[in-house]
Design an enzyme around this catalytic site. Structure first.
Site, mmCIF file in Angstrom:
data_model
loop_
_atom_site.group_PDB
_atom_site.id
_atom_site.type_symbol
_atom_site.label_atom_id
_atom_site.label_comp_id
_atom_site.label_asym_id
_atom_site.label_seq_id
_atom_site.Cartn_x
_atom_site.Cartn_y
_atom_site.Cartn_z
ATOM 1 N N ASP A 13 -24.653 -40.141 -17.461
ATOM 2 C CA ASP A 13 -24.840 -39.762 -15.756
ATOM 3 C C ASP A 13 -23.730 -39.050 -15.172
ATOM 4 O O ASP A 13 -23.353 -39.118 -14.132
ATOM 5 C CB ASP A 13 -24.938 -40.977 -14.735
ATOM 6 C CG ASP A 13 -26.192 -41.927 -15.554
ATOM 7 O OD1 ASP A 13 -27.244 -41.345 -15.831
ATOM 8 O OD2 ASP A 13 -26.083 -43.246 -15.327
ATOM 9 N N LYS A 16 -24.490 -33.877 -16.402
ATOM 10 C CA LYS A 16 -24.823 -32.878 -17.683
ATOM 11 C C LYS A 16 -25.744 -31.973 -17.266
ATOM 12 O O LYS A 16 -25.779 -30.702 -17.595
ATOM 13 C CB LYS A 16 -24.944 -33.705 -18.899
ATOM 14 C CG LYS A 16 -23.905 -34.373 -19.399
ATOM 15 C CD LYS A 16 -23.880 -34.974 -20.561
ATOM 16 C CE LYS A 16 -25.135 -36.130 -20.473
ATOM 17 N NZ LYS A 16 -24.859 -37.187 -20.030
ATOM 18 N N GLY A 40 -32.426 -39.091 -18.074
ATOM 19 C CA GLY A 40 -32.795 -38.706 -16.974
ATOM 20 C C GLY A 40 -31.802 -37.743 -16.368
ATOM 21 O O GLY A 40 -30.878 -37.954 -16.110
ATOM 22 N N HIS A 41 -32.483 -36.402 -16.531
ATOM 23 C CA HIS A 41 -31.500 -35.322 -16.072
ATOM 24 C C HIS A 41 -32.276 -34.884 -14.986
ATOM 25 O O HIS A 41 -33.175 -34.210 -14.736
ATOM 26 C CB HIS A 41 -31.463 -33.933 -17.190
ATOM 27 C CG HIS A 41 -30.885 -34.466 -18.465
ATOM 28 N ND1 HIS A 41 -29.783 -34.107 -18.946
ATOM 29 C CD2 HIS A 41 -31.406 -35.254 -19.759
ATOM 30 C CE1 HIS A 41 -29.373 -34.848 -20.122
ATOM 31 N NE2 HIS A 41 -30.416 -35.360 -20.309
ATOM 32 N N GLN A 222 -27.202 -39.278 -22.565
ATOM 33 C CA GLN A 222 -26.268 -40.543 -22.188
ATOM 34 C C GLN A 222 -24.630 -40.102 -22.354
ATOM 35 O O GLN A 222 -24.525 -38.909 -22.191
ATOM 36 C CB GLN A 222 -26.413 -41.727 -23.493
ATOM 37 C CG GLN A 222 -27.680 -42.337 -23.302
ATOM 38 C CD GLN A 222 -28.878 -41.618 -23.892
ATOM 39 O OE1 GLN A 222 -28.830 -41.175 -25.014
ATOM 40 N NE2 GLN A 222 -29.891 -41.221 -23.198
#
Ligand code: IMP
Length: 432
Positions: A13, A16, A40-41, A222
């Site tokens: 988180d 990125k 989750g991006h 991650q």
């Protein structure tokens, strides 16, 4: 020499996704090499917020999106993402490795059962089936994406996996509510049919692309402290998250990768269980959570928050071979008069600036803090000024913060992100 890797230097988180989205236009392809739908991006475009779990963030930039062999692919989620993109008028160019492992409903059930079995020792996984997918790969009972294209092979392999899960679910967890075999088989065969046009040999395509002068951006998922070997095991994810995994997880050899960009948040967050030395359960932590909107993009869970920890970031920069750092969410620190940074730990009475070997030891670590000046009195207008005139327009205490972090990490900060949109980024000499 045409690959660049973007990796997280904390517990994920770090922001990125936005950076990959921002830099994608400089590359021909964006590749995922590990993790799966646990990631989750979040990418913000105009007023729209989009979250990707399997698709590389570069999808919105029209780049070739590669999902490498190291990724745990939940084919159902990938298909949903493809149709969301198509619905938004984006025609994704996807190349999915036939060697990647498939995450099925059985894996998601297994993840949930195992978390429940652990009780108070639960890892706090995303329950997306990641651990079981990778453990089945190691056990050689998993399904590869290419298996979904061959009805007979799929039936045989799924049967082996299904019978094993049935036994484990019943005998270890007392769970008997197995999904129907035929339904599962049909579902996976249907996924294979719909994904057929995207499935291919990533290792050949990527090497060809790079040999002909193409450039690829690897998108880490991650963060380093969640790496299964170098992170806070067992409170980690189940894949290698470090930059070196980009080669293994796609088939592009390491000598073709020229840059490693480490991304760190200007403070620290973590979701799930496990040691977190600078965690602040009081006022500062909740201010960081509120201002930074620190809620998981995959699970919606509130993130644990605390000050910047230079011990973990220095360790992560070393493991990844980061040649430059991007610091994100710096705007979130704008409301503090004083800002703390952990420079070392005190563990069992001894001071150290190195990462301990075990999660238990890290749990006993008391951070040694240094207090730095905040830049609260300077207002907010300086960011735009700095974009136009250069970093000298930044408030002196902010430059001081960056300089001190650089010194502690031992790597130059070449970019700063100060908000969710693409524009809110200050380039400090980034080389990609
Ligand atoms: P898993 O990867 O779902 O097995 O979860 C293992 C640990 O990694 C848990 O603490 C999760 O909260 C954490 N985790 C997994 N993916 C992410 C991510 O993308 N960002 C932050 N934490 C993550």
């Amino acid at each position: 020499m045409s690959g660049a890797v973007i990796v997280g230097l904390q517990w994920g988180d770090e922001g990125k996704g936005k950076l990959v989205d921002l830099f994608a236009p400089k590359f021909d392809a964006v590749a995922r090499f590990q993790g799966g739908s646990n990631a989750g991006h979040t990418v913000v475009i105009g007023d729209e917020k989009r979250v990707f779990h399997v698709m590389p963030s570069g999808a919105l930039q029209g780049r070739l999106c590669i999902v490498g062999s190291g990724v745990a692919v939940d084919t159902g989620i990938l298909l949903e993402e493809l149709s969301t993109l198509e619905g938004a008028g984006v025609k994704p160019k996807l190349l999915l490795s036939g060697r990647a492992q498939v995450t099925t409903r059985l894996h998601r059930i297994h993840d949930g059962l195992e978390e429940a079995r652990r009780g108070s020792g639960a890892v706090g996984t995303t329950r997306r089936g990641i651990g079981p997918t990778y453990s089945d790969r190691a056990l050689r009972v998993g399904l590869k994406v290419a298996d979904l294209l061959e009805p007979d092979i799929l039936e045989d392999r799924l049967r082996v996996l299904y019978e094993l899960k049935k036994k484990i679910f019943k005998e270890v967890y007392g769970y008997t509510d197995m999904p129907d075999f035929d339904g599962l088989y049909d579902e996976l065969l249907d996924h294979g049919r719909r994904l057929r046009g995207y499935i291919g040999k990533v290792e050949y395509e990527l090497n060809r692309l790079v040999s002909s002068g193409g450039r690829v951006l690897f998108e880490g998922a991650q963060g380093t402290l969640l790496d299964v070997d170098y992170g806070t095991y067992p409170y980690s994810t189940s894949s290698n998250t470090v930059a070196a995994a980009s080669s293994v997880g796609t088939g592009l050899p390491p000598n073709r990768i020229s840059h490693v960009v480490g991304v760190a948040k200007a403070y620290t967050t973590r979701v799930g269980s496990g040691p977190f030395p600078t965690e602040d359960k009081g006022e500062h932590g909740s201010i960081l959570r509120d201002l930074g909107k620190e809620y998981g993009s995959t699970t919606g869970r509130p993130r644990r928050c605390g000050w910047f920890d230079a011990v973990i970031v220095r360790y992560a920069a070393m493991l990844n071979g980061a040649d430059q750092i991007i610091l994100t969410k710096l705007d979130v620190l704008s409301d503090f008069e004083k800002i703390k940074v952990a420079t070392a730990y005190r563990i069992d009475g001894e001071e150290t600036d190195e990462m301990p070997l075990t999660a238990e030891e890290l749990d006993r670590a008391k951070p040694v803090y240094e207090e730095l000046e905040g830049w609260r009195s300077y207002g907010y207008g300086f960011w735009r000024k700095a974009r136009e005139e250069g970093e000298d327009a930044l408030p002196k205490p902010l430059r001081g913060y960056l300089a001190r972090l650089e010194e502690l990490i031992g790597v130059q900060i070449r970019g700063v992100s100060y908000g969710p949109s693409r524009e809110e980024f200050l380039d400090l000499g980034l080389e990609l």
